[in-house]
Design a protein around this motif. Structure first.
Motif, PDB file in Angstrom:
ATOM      1  N   ARG A  72       0.826  -1.204   0.000  1.00  0.00           N
ATOM      2  CA  ARG A  72       0.000   0.000   0.000  1.00  0.00           C
ATOM      3  C   ARG A  72       0.867   1.265   0.000  1.00  0.00           C
ATOM      4  O   ARG A  72       2.005   1.251   0.454  1.00  0.00           O
ATOM      5  CB  ARG A  72      -0.882   0.024   1.247  1.00  0.00           C
ATOM      6  CG  ARG A  72      -1.986  -0.995   1.251  1.00  0.00           C
ATOM      7  CD  ARG A  72      -2.658  -1.102   2.604  1.00  0.00           C
ATOM      8  NE  ARG A  72      -2.945   0.185   3.234  1.00  0.00           N
ATOM      9  CZ  ARG A  72      -4.102   0.494   3.803  1.00  0.00           C
ATOM     10  NH1 ARG A  72      -5.074  -0.386   3.838  1.00  0.00           N
ATOM     11  NH2 ARG A  72      -4.277   1.667   4.360  1.00  0.00           N
ATOM     12  N   ASP A  74       0.680   3.732   1.894  1.00  0.00           N
ATOM     13  CA  ASP A  74       1.019   4.186   3.243  1.00  0.00           C
ATOM     14  C   ASP A  74       1.871   3.162   4.003  1.00  0.00           C
ATOM     15  O   ASP A  74       2.061   3.290   5.209  1.00  0.00           O
ATOM     16  CB  ASP A  74      -0.243   4.529   4.037  1.00  0.00           C
ATOM     17  CG  ASP A  74      -1.235   3.370   4.120  1.00  0.00           C
ATOM     18  OD1 ASP A  74      -1.057   2.366   3.404  1.00  0.00           O
ATOM     19  OD2 ASP A  74      -2.203   3.478   4.901  1.00  0.00           O
ATOM     20  N   ALA A 114      -6.591  -2.478  -2.176  1.00  0.00           N
ATOM     21  CA  ALA A 114      -6.397  -1.650  -0.979  1.00  0.00           C
ATOM     22  C   ALA A 114      -7.399  -0.508  -1.066  1.00  0.00           C
ATOM     23  O   ALA A 114      -7.969  -0.255  -2.131  1.00  0.00           O
ATOM     24  CB  ALA A 114      -4.973  -1.117  -0.927  1.00  0.00           C
ATOM     25  N   PRO A 115      -7.642   0.193   0.047  1.00  0.00           N
ATOM     26  CA  PRO A 115      -8.583   1.321  -0.004  1.00  0.00           C
ATOM     27  C   PRO A 115      -8.215   2.313  -1.097  1.00  0.00           C
ATOM     28  O   PRO A 115      -7.034   2.552  -1.367  1.00  0.00           O
ATOM     29  CB  PRO A 115      -8.451   1.946   1.385  1.00  0.00           C
ATOM     30  CG  PRO A 115      -8.038   0.816   2.265  1.00  0.00           C
ATOM     31  CD  PRO A 115      -7.132  -0.034   1.401  1.00  0.00           C
ATOM     32  N   THR A 116      -9.209   2.877  -1.743  1.00  0.00           N
ATOM     33  CA  THR A 116      -9.002   3.837  -2.816  1.00  0.00           C
ATOM     34  C   THR A 116      -8.086   4.956  -2.337  1.00  0.00           C
ATOM     35  O   THR A 116      -8.288   5.535  -1.282  1.00  0.00           O
ATOM     36  CB  THR A 116     -10.360   4.407  -3.270  1.00  0.00           C
ATOM     37  OG1 THR A 116     -11.182   3.311  -3.678  1.00  0.00           O
ATOM     38  CG2 THR A 116     -10.193   5.379  -4.410  1.00  0.00           C
ATOM     39  N   PHE A 118      -4.897   4.415  -1.675  1.00  0.00           N
ATOM     40  CA  PHE A 118      -3.798   3.843  -0.900  1.00  0.00           C
ATOM     41  C   PHE A 118      -3.111   2.663  -1.583  1.00  0.00           C
ATOM     42  O   PHE A 118      -2.306   1.981  -0.965  1.00  0.00           O
ATOM     43  CB  PHE A 118      -4.292   3.409   0.484  1.00  0.00           C
ATOM     44  CG  PHE A 118      -4.600   4.572   1.378  1.00  0.00           C
ATOM     45  CD1 PHE A 118      -3.608   5.141   2.159  1.00  0.00           C
ATOM     46  CD2 PHE A 118      -5.876   5.110   1.415  1.00  0.00           C
ATOM     47  CE1 PHE A 118      -3.886   6.225   2.979  1.00  0.00           C
ATOM     48  CE2 PHE A 118      -6.160   6.202   2.221  1.00  0.00           C
ATOM     49  CZ  PHE A 118      -5.168   6.761   3.005  1.00  0.00           C
ATOM     50  N   ASP A 149     -14.267   1.182  -6.200  1.00  0.00           N
ATOM     51  CA  ASP A 149     -14.008   2.043  -5.054  1.00  0.00           C
ATOM     52  C   ASP A 149     -13.852   1.091  -3.873  1.00  0.00           C
ATOM     53  O   ASP A 149     -14.645   0.160  -3.717  1.00  0.00           O
ATOM     54  CB  ASP A 149     -15.165   3.025  -4.833  1.00  0.00           C
ATOM     55  CG  ASP A 149     -14.857   4.017  -3.721  1.00  0.00           C
ATOM     56  OD1 ASP A 149     -13.745   4.567  -3.716  1.00  0.00           O
ATOM     57  OD2 ASP A 149     -15.724   4.230  -2.852  1.00  0.00           O
ATOM     58  N   ASP A 151     -13.413   1.077   0.287  1.00  0.00           N
ATOM     59  CA  ASP A 151     -13.423   1.927   1.476  1.00  0.00           C
ATOM     60  C   ASP A 151     -12.388   1.459   2.496  1.00  0.00           C
ATOM     61  O   ASP A 151     -11.682   0.469   2.294  1.00  0.00           O
ATOM     62  CB  ASP A 151     -14.828   2.026   2.078  1.00  0.00           C
ATOM     63  CG  ASP A 151     -15.341   0.721   2.670  1.00  0.00           C
ATOM     64  OD1 ASP A 151     -14.530  -0.190   2.965  1.00  0.00           O
ATOM     65  OD2 ASP A 151     -16.567   0.609   2.854  1.00  0.00           O
ATOM     66  N   ARG A 152     -12.301   2.174   3.607  1.00  0.00           N
ATOM     67  CA  ARG A 152     -11.292   1.891   4.642  1.00  0.00           C
ATOM     68  C   ARG A 152     -11.417   0.488   5.231  1.00  0.00           C
ATOM     69  O   ARG A 152     -10.461  -0.071   5.731  1.00  0.00           O
ATOM     70  CB  ARG A 152     -11.415   2.907   5.782  1.00  0.00           C
ATOM     71  CG  ARG A 152     -10.970   4.278   5.402  1.00  0.00           C
ATOM     72  CD  ARG A 152      -9.498   4.326   5.518  1.00  0.00           C
ATOM     73  NE  ARG A 152      -9.028   5.683   5.303  1.00  0.00           N
ATOM     74  CZ  ARG A 152      -7.782   6.000   5.355  1.00  0.00           C
ATOM     75  NH1 ARG A 152      -6.880   5.100   5.606  1.00  0.00           N
ATOM     76  NH2 ARG A 152      -7.395   7.219   5.148  1.00  0.00           N
ATOM     77  N   ASP A 153     -12.629  -0.075   5.183  1.00  0.00           N
ATOM     78  CA  ASP A 153     -12.846  -1.416   5.718  1.00  0.00           C
ATOM     79  C   ASP A 153     -12.560  -2.503   4.683  1.00  0.00           C
ATOM     80  O   ASP A 153     -12.740  -3.689   4.952  1.00  0.00           O
ATOM     81  CB  ASP A 153     -14.287  -1.557   6.223  1.00  0.00           C
ATOM     82  CG  ASP A 153     -14.582  -0.613   7.378  1.00  0.00           C
ATOM     83  OD1 ASP A 153     -13.672  -0.399   8.209  1.00  0.00           O
ATOM     84  OD2 ASP A 153     -15.703  -0.079   7.437  1.00  0.00           O
ATOM     85  N   GLY A 154     -12.141  -2.086   3.481  1.00  0.00           N
ATOM     86  CA  GLY A 154     -11.833  -3.047   2.428  1.00  0.00           C
ATOM     87  C   GLY A 154     -13.038  -3.492   1.631  1.00  0.00           C
ATOM     88  O   GLY A 154     -12.941  -4.398   0.806  1.00  0.00           O
TER      89      GLY A 154
END
Length: 196
Positions: A72, A74, A114-116, A118, A149, A151-154
């Motif tokens: 990722r 990050d 990975a989250p959009t 990242f 897309d 999200d943070r939760d995958g």
């Protein structure tokens, strides 16, 4: 290598179908290779302003990649690697301009692993954009709508061409590769407008 050769030949055919004869060499340049090339001349320094006297007469379309195209954006070290890549790429492009060559980078295909924002592809896009802001780098080969897309939760929300990614959510199929090849060909050698 066989896949790279097939892609290079498909790109050659697509550009030539638009009326421009070209030579296409199948290569991918990663961050380590780019850094070695840049540091191998003038201790990594860019050309001086007085050296920019040549108008570009050749195109270089390069498929650049970070050394790590999986982790990722990050992840530890990925940001620093992208920043170094951007600095090296700006110098590479400036040197090519002095030699009469215009460099275009192939836009990486977005992934859904990975989250959009990242993914490793996002890190590479950021590096290409930074380099373009500091040089004459062109970016070609972007495809239409986002593939997804995440999200943070995958949780993945599929886009129009989502089914053209592999089970790993990062491997494009022949359909997406062809779409990218056509995008590159149309950017390099736009088709003449049809006359009525």
């Amino acid at each position: 290598m066989a896949d790279a050769e097939a892609t290079a030949q498909a790109l050659k055919r697509a550009i030539e179908a638009n009326g421009l004869p070209v030579t296409v060499t199948p290569r991918v340049m990663d961050g380590t290779t780019l850094h070695q090339i840049v540091m191998g001349e003038n201790n990594g320094l860019p050309p001086t302003p007085d050296q920019f006297k040549t108008d570009p007469s050749e195109w270089m379309i390069v498929n650049f990649q970070l050394d790590d195209m999986v982790s990722r954006a990050d992840s530890p070290g990925q940001g620093e690697a992208a920043e170094q890549f951007a600095r090296d790429l700006a110098v590479f492009v400036q040197r090519a301009a002095v030699a009469g060559k215009r460099v275009s980078a192939v836009m990486p295909m977005m992934t859904c692993d990975a989250p959009t924002g990242f993914t490793a592809a996002n890190a590479l896009i950021a590096a290409l954009t930074m380099a373009a802001n500091n040089s004459s780098l062109g970016i070609v080969g972007g495809i239409g709508s986002p593939l997804c897309d995440v999200d943070r939760d995958g949780k993945v929300t599929p886009g129009i061409d989502f089914e053209h990614l592999g089970a790993d959510l990062r491997t494009p199929d022949a359909y997406l590769l062809n779409e990218q090849i056509q995008s590159i060909a149309n950017a390099i050698a736009p088709k003449p407008a049809a006359t009525k």
